[in-house]
Design an enzyme around this catalytic site. Structure first.
Site, PDB file in Angstrom:
ATOM      1  N   CYS A 162     -25.026  52.167 -51.036  1.00 46.69           N
ATOM      2  CA  CYS A 162     -23.780  51.421 -51.212  1.00 46.69           C
ATOM      3  C   CYS A 162     -23.850  50.743 -52.560  1.00 46.69           C
ATOM      4  O   CYS A 162     -24.888  50.148 -52.908  1.00 46.69           O
ATOM      5  CB  CYS A 162     -23.608  50.391 -50.093  1.00 46.69           C
ATOM      6  N   GLU A 209     -19.634  40.146 -50.999  1.00 46.03           N
ATOM      7  CA  GLU A 209     -18.280  39.805 -51.438  1.00 46.03           C
ATOM      8  C   GLU A 209     -18.067  38.291 -51.488  1.00 46.03           C
ATOM      9  O   GLU A 209     -17.236  37.792 -52.245  1.00 46.03           O
ATOM     10  CB  GLU A 209     -17.246  40.449 -50.515  1.00 46.03           C
ATOM     11  N   ASP A 243     -13.730  50.444 -56.540  1.00 48.83           N
ATOM     12  CA  ASP A 243     -14.653  50.251 -55.425  1.00 48.83           C
ATOM     13  C   ASP A 243     -13.957  49.399 -54.381  1.00 48.83           C
ATOM     14  O   ASP A 243     -12.950  48.739 -54.655  1.00 48.83           O
ATOM     15  CB  ASP A 243     -15.940  49.566 -55.895  1.00 48.83           C
ATOM     16  N   SER A 244     -14.524  49.372 -53.196  1.00 49.31           N
ATOM     17  CA  SER A 244     -14.007  48.532 -52.117  1.00 49.31           C
ATOM     18  C   SER A 244     -14.451  47.091 -52.339  1.00 49.31           C
ATOM     19  O   SER A 244     -14.895  46.423 -51.412  1.00 49.31           O
ATOM     20  CB  SER A 244     -14.542  49.033 -50.773  1.00 49.31           C
ATOM     21  N   HIS A 266     -22.645  48.086 -53.559  1.00 49.54           N
ATOM     22  CA  HIS A 266     -22.849  46.635 -53.467  1.00 49.54           C
ATOM     23  C   HIS A 266     -24.341  46.276 -53.448  1.00 49.54           C
ATOM     24  O   HIS A 266     -24.736  45.213 -53.932  1.00 49.54           O
ATOM     25  CB  HIS A 266     -22.211  46.087 -52.184  1.00 49.54           C
ATOM     26  N   CYS A 276     -17.948  53.907 -55.106  1.00 51.04           N
ATOM     27  CA  CYS A 276     -18.086  53.511 -53.705  1.00 51.04           C
ATOM     28  C   CYS A 276     -18.631  54.712 -52.947  1.00 51.04           C
ATOM     29  O   CYS A 276     -18.012  55.780 -52.961  1.00 51.04           O
ATOM     30  CB  CYS A 276     -16.720  53.091 -53.160  1.00 51.04           C
TER      31      CYS A 276
END
Length: 262
Positions: A183, A151, A10-11, A185, A73
């Site tokens: 997403c 993040e 994933d990013s 996240h 992602c």
């Protein structure tokens, strides 16, 4: 290859929400997770850059002997998974916004999608919407800034709450009864989302569906691990490991988190 790990990238740290669902459904499987946090978010990058990063992540996981790769992602899936499937001889599982179940179950005929710019602009997202949301009003909202906050570990700060409220209020004014998280996240914001959304608005993410598809492909390819010994979960991050460790601290699985100059 049955005891080879499932690779996940994933990013950043968000895809650990997908990892948790996979680990819960497939507790005997070894896993290897790559968090490309240095390049997060992918959603603001060009398609060419997303493909380049996805290719780089894939090659790292293949070098580690992964038997299957989960692109955890949404942006990388919608922009790069076709390229990856065409160029690498390993099964890929993608993740995209779960518009279909929201559209099928919506009573107000209005659903909201909170996603990155890269996901919302992709042809795969638009074809999914057209195929599964006929007659449904789909309200798209870019979650600009949310990935960066997650993040940093800012899951319940005033800044995060204010940004979410800014994105949610216009959708609520138009009567959504489903909010699709586009997403990987964003599931980490669900506790805060539940505080901001009325009870009748349901939240949908793709984690469980991705885990089920991963199991199905492993069964189909005869790659399911039946080993009853020690299971290994390795996590790599190319930035500070602290947030990654914090997101994984309450898991029962034995994990190893390492820094990777990548």
């Amino acid at each position: 290859m049955k005891d080879s790990p499932i690779g996940i990238f994933d990013s950043g740290v968000g895809g650990t929400s997908i990892w948790k669902e996979i680990q819960k459904l497939l507790p005997k499987e070894n896993t290897l997770y790559l968090a490309d946090s240095k390049n997060a978010p992918y959603g603001e990058k060009s398609k060419e850059e997303i493909v380049r990063l996805s290719r780089k992540n894939t090659e790292f996981l293949l070098q580690k002997g992964c038997k299957l790769i989960v692109v955890a992602c949404n942006t990388a899936t919608t922009n790069a998974i076709t390229y990856l499937r065409d160029n690498y001889d390993v099964p890929f599982i993608g993740i995209e916004p779960a518009i279909k179940p929201a559209a099928l179950n919506s009573k107000s005929r209005t659903v909201g999608v909170l996603a990155t710019k890269g996901t919302l602009a992709s042809s795969l997202f638009h074809s999914t919407s057209e195929n599964h949301a006929y007659g449904i009003q789909v309200l798209e909202q870019e979650g600009t800034g949310l990935v960066e906050l997650i993040e940093k570990g800012e899951l319940r700060t005033v800044k995060t709450r204010s940004l979410l409220k800014k994105y949610l209020d216009p959708m609520l004014d138009k009567g959504i009864d489903y909010l699709v998280l586009g997403c990987s996240h964003y599931p980490y914001l669900i506790p805060l989302l539940r505080e901001l959304l009325p009870e009748q608005v349901r939240i949908i993410d793709s984690g469980e569906a991705v885990a089920r598809q991963t199991k199905a492909i492993l069964l189909e390819r005869d790659l399911l691990d039946s080993y009853n010994g020690k299971v290994k979960h390795q996590f790599y991050s190319n930035t500070d490991k602290t947030v990654l460790k914090n997101l994984l601290h309450n898991t029962d699985a034995e994990i190893e988190v390492s820094y990777l100059d990548f």
